[in-house]
Design a protein around this motif. Structure first.
Motif, PDB file in Angstrom:
ATOM      1  N   ILE A  67       0.842  -1.196   0.000  1.00 19.63           N
ATOM      2  CA  ILE A  67       0.000   0.000   0.000  1.00 19.63           C
ATOM      3  C   ILE A  67       0.879   1.249   0.000  1.00 19.63           C
ATOM      4  O   ILE A  67       0.615   2.207  -0.724  1.00 19.63           O
ATOM      5  N   GLY A  68       1.942   1.227   0.799  1.00 20.64           N
ATOM      6  CA  GLY A  68       2.845   2.376   0.840  1.00 20.64           C
ATOM      7  C   GLY A  68       3.501   2.657  -0.498  1.00 20.64           C
ATOM      8  O   GLY A  68       3.521   3.795  -0.978  1.00 20.64           O
ATOM      9  N   VAL A  69       4.022   1.623  -1.129  1.00 20.40           N
ATOM     10  CA  VAL A  69       4.683   1.793  -2.428  1.00 20.40           C
ATOM     11  C   VAL A  69       3.663   2.194  -3.485  1.00 20.40           C
ATOM     12  O   VAL A  69       3.924   3.081  -4.313  1.00 20.40           O
ATOM     13  N   GLY A  70       2.496   1.576  -3.462  1.00 22.43           N
ATOM     14  CA  GLY A  70       1.453   1.931  -4.427  1.00 22.43           C
ATOM     15  C   GLY A  70       1.020   3.378  -4.290  1.00 22.43           C
ATOM     16  O   GLY A  70       0.785   4.068  -5.279  1.00 22.43           O
ATOM     17  N   THR A  71       0.944   3.855  -3.056  1.00 24.28           N
ATOM     18  CA  THR A  71       0.580   5.250  -2.822  1.00 24.28           C
ATOM     19  C   THR A  71       1.647   6.188  -3.366  1.00 24.28           C
ATOM     20  O   THR A  71       1.341   7.210  -3.981  1.00 24.28           O
ATOM     21  N   ILE A  72       2.907   5.843  -3.156  1.00 22.02           N
ATOM     22  CA  ILE A  72       4.007   6.662  -3.674  1.00 22.02           C
ATOM     23  C   ILE A  72       3.965   6.705  -5.203  1.00 22.02           C
ATOM     24  O   ILE A  72       4.118   7.768  -5.815  1.00 22.02           O
ATOM     25  N   LEU A  73       3.747   5.554  -5.827  1.00 25.38           N
ATOM     26  CA  LEU A  73       3.696   5.511  -7.290  1.00 25.38           C
ATOM     27  C   LEU A  73       2.495   6.286  -7.823  1.00 25.38           C
ATOM     28  O   LEU A  73       2.595   6.978  -8.834  1.00 25.38           O
ATOM     29  N   ALA A  74       1.360   6.179  -7.144  1.00 26.02           N
ATOM     30  CA  ALA A  74       0.182   6.937  -7.572  1.00 26.02           C
ATOM     31  C   ALA A  74       0.435   8.432  -7.423  1.00 26.02           C
ATOM     32  O   ALA A  74       0.037   9.222  -8.290  1.00 26.02           O
ATOM     33  N   ALA A  75       1.109   8.821  -6.349  1.00 30.18           N
ATOM     34  CA  ALA A  75       1.426  10.242  -6.162  1.00 30.18           C
ATOM     35  C   ALA A  75       2.398  10.719  -7.231  1.00 30.18           C
ATOM     36  O   ALA A  75       2.290  11.847  -7.721  1.00 30.18           O
ATOM     37  N   ARG A  76       3.339   9.875  -7.610  1.00 30.50           N
ATOM     38  CA  ARG A  76       4.291  10.236  -8.672  1.00 30.50           C
ATOM     39  C   ARG A  76       3.547  10.493  -9.981  1.00 30.50           C
ATOM     40  O   ARG A  76       3.834  11.456 -10.691  1.00 30.50           O
ATOM     41  N   SER A  77       2.577   9.651 -10.282  1.00 33.10           N
ATOM     42  CA  SER A  77       1.775   9.826 -11.490  1.00 33.10           C
ATOM     43  C   SER A  77       0.965  11.114 -11.412  1.00 33.10           C
ATOM     44  O   SER A  77       0.871  11.863 -12.384  1.00 33.10           O
ATOM     45  N   THR A  78       0.392  11.382 -10.262  1.00 34.58           N
ATOM     46  CA  THR A  78      -0.379  12.602 -10.068  1.00 34.58           C
ATOM     47  C   THR A  78       0.516  13.831 -10.193  1.00 34.58           C
ATOM     48  O   THR A  78       0.119  14.833 -10.795  1.00 34.58           O
ATOM     49  N   ASP A  79       1.712  13.758  -9.634  1.00 32.47           N
ATOM     50  CA  ASP A  79       2.657  14.875  -9.746  1.00 32.47           C
ATOM     51  C   ASP A  79       2.976  15.177 -11.205  1.00 32.47           C
ATOM     52  O   ASP A  79       3.050  16.339 -11.606  1.00 32.47           O
ATOM     53  N   GLN A  80       3.149  14.142 -12.009  1.00 28.73           N
ATOM     54  CA  GLN A  80       3.449  14.340 -13.428  1.00 28.73           C
ATOM     55  C   GLN A  80       2.264  14.982 -14.141  1.00 28.73           C
ATOM     56  O   GLN A  80       2.436  15.864 -14.970  1.00 28.73           O
ATOM     57  N   GLN A  81       1.053  14.553 -13.797  1.00 34.17           N
ATOM     58  CA  GLN A  81      -0.134  15.161 -14.399  1.00 34.17           C
ATOM     59  C   GLN A  81      -0.241  16.637 -14.029  1.00 34.17           C
ATOM     60  O   GLN A  81      -0.574  17.474 -14.875  1.00 34.17           O
ATOM     61  N   VAL A  82       0.074  16.953 -12.778  1.00 30.64           N
ATOM     62  CA  VAL A  82       0.023  18.345 -12.337  1.00 30.64           C
ATOM     63  C   VAL A  82       1.065  19.170 -13.081  1.00 30.64           C
ATOM     64  O   VAL A  82       0.792  20.298 -13.501  1.00 30.64           O
ATOM     65  N   ARG A  83       2.271  18.611 -13.264  1.00 29.73           N
ATOM     66  CA  ARG A  83       3.305  19.327 -14.026  1.00 29.73           C
ATOM     67  C   ARG A  83       2.844  19.596 -15.456  1.00 29.73           C
ATOM     68  O   ARG A  83       3.022  20.696 -15.980  1.00 29.73           O
ATOM     69  N   ASN A  84       2.260  18.577 -16.086  1.00 27.58           N
ATOM     70  CA  ASN A  84       1.771  18.744 -17.463  1.00 27.58           C
ATOM     71  C   ASN A  84       0.676  19.812 -17.536  1.00 27.58           C
ATOM     72  O   ASN A  84       0.664  20.639 -18.455  1.00 27.58           O
ATOM     73  N   GLN A  85      -0.249  19.788 -16.567  1.00 26.95           N
ATOM     74  CA  GLN A  85      -1.311  20.784 -16.550  1.00 26.95           C
ATOM     75  C   GLN A  85      -0.741  22.178 -16.316  1.00 26.95           C
ATOM     76  O   GLN A  85      -1.199  23.154 -16.919  1.00 26.95           O
ATOM     77  N   HIS A  86       0.268  22.271 -15.458  1.00 30.23           N
ATOM     78  CA  HIS A  86       0.885  23.572 -15.189  1.00 30.23           C
ATOM     79  C   HIS A  86       1.560  24.117 -16.448  1.00 30.23           C
ATOM     80  O   HIS A  86       1.417  25.299 -16.768  1.00 30.23           O
ATOM     81  N   GLU A  87       2.281  23.263 -17.148  1.00 31.05           N
ATOM     82  CA  GLU A  87       2.936  23.695 -18.384  1.00 31.05           C
ATOM     83  C   GLU A  87       1.905  24.150 -19.418  1.00 31.05           C
ATOM     84  O   GLU A  87       2.096  25.169 -20.088  1.00 31.05           O
ATOM     85  N   ALA A  88       0.815  23.412 -19.546  1.00 29.85           N
ATOM     86  CA  ALA A  88      -0.234  23.794 -20.494  1.00 29.85           C
ATOM     87  C   ALA A  88      -0.863  25.126 -20.085  1.00 29.85           C
ATOM     88  O   ALA A  88      -1.126  25.985 -20.938  1.00 29.85           O
ATOM     89  N   MET A  89      -1.075  25.302 -18.788  1.00 29.83           N
ATOM     90  CA  MET A  89      -1.665  26.548 -18.309  1.00 29.83           C
ATOM     91  C   MET A  89      -0.712  27.722 -18.540  1.00 29.83           C
ATOM     92  O   MET A  89      -1.150  28.809 -18.948  1.00 29.83           O
ATOM     93  N   MET A  90       0.572  27.520 -18.317  1.00 33.24           N
ATOM     94  CA  MET A  90       1.543  28.592 -18.545  1.00 33.24           C
ATOM     95  C   MET A  90       1.596  28.964 -20.031  1.00 33.24           C
ATOM     96  O   MET A  90       1.720  30.140 -20.376  1.00 33.24           O
TER      97      MET A  90
END
Length: 125
Positions: A67-90
């Motif tokens: 569960i801990g590792v899965g949560t970290i990996l899910a957060a990593r994926s979410t972080d990448q999505q946020v970065r992509n959205q930020h770049e698109a917004m900029m």
């Protein structure tokens, strides 16, 4: 198969296992399973050692790290999505700024033309 290739496949397998396990363990269905599983010894007291072994051995020692590792990996994926959205917004903000600059220049040009036209009209009268 080289060591690096094997290591990449193993890493991908581990990531998928952690993510899938997290998807299973983080559900209400799994909660209800655990609840029913812990209530089994109330009906059949002889099952208590097995329930204790399974809950302390399997669930705590195996499921919790997954569960801990899965949560970290899910957060990593979410972080990448946020970065992509930020770049698109900029990029969108930069486009809007360019359009605003162009509109401001057009407004200044039109204001100057109108001012000249009005001055010309006043001079003629």
């Amino acid at each position: 198969m080289t060591y690096a290739t094997m290591r990449r496949y193993l890493s991908a397998f581990n990531d998928q296992l952690a993510i899938r396990s997290n998807q299973v363990f983080a559900t209400m269905g799994f909660f209800w399973f655990c609840l029913v599983f812990t209530l089994i010894p109330l009906r059949w007291p002889a099952a208590m050692p097995f329930v204790q072994y399974a809950s302390s051995g399997v669930l705590q020692l195996v499921a919790m790290p997954l569960i801990g590792v899965g949560t970290i990996l899910a957060a990593r994926s979410t972080d990448q999505q946020v970065r992509n959205q930020h770049e698109a917004m900029m990029q969108t903000v930069q486009n809007i700024q360019a359009m605003m600059t162009e509109l401001h220049q057009t407004n200044q040009e039109l204001s100057a033309r109108i001012t000249r036209a009005l001055e010309t009209q006043d001079d003629q009268t």
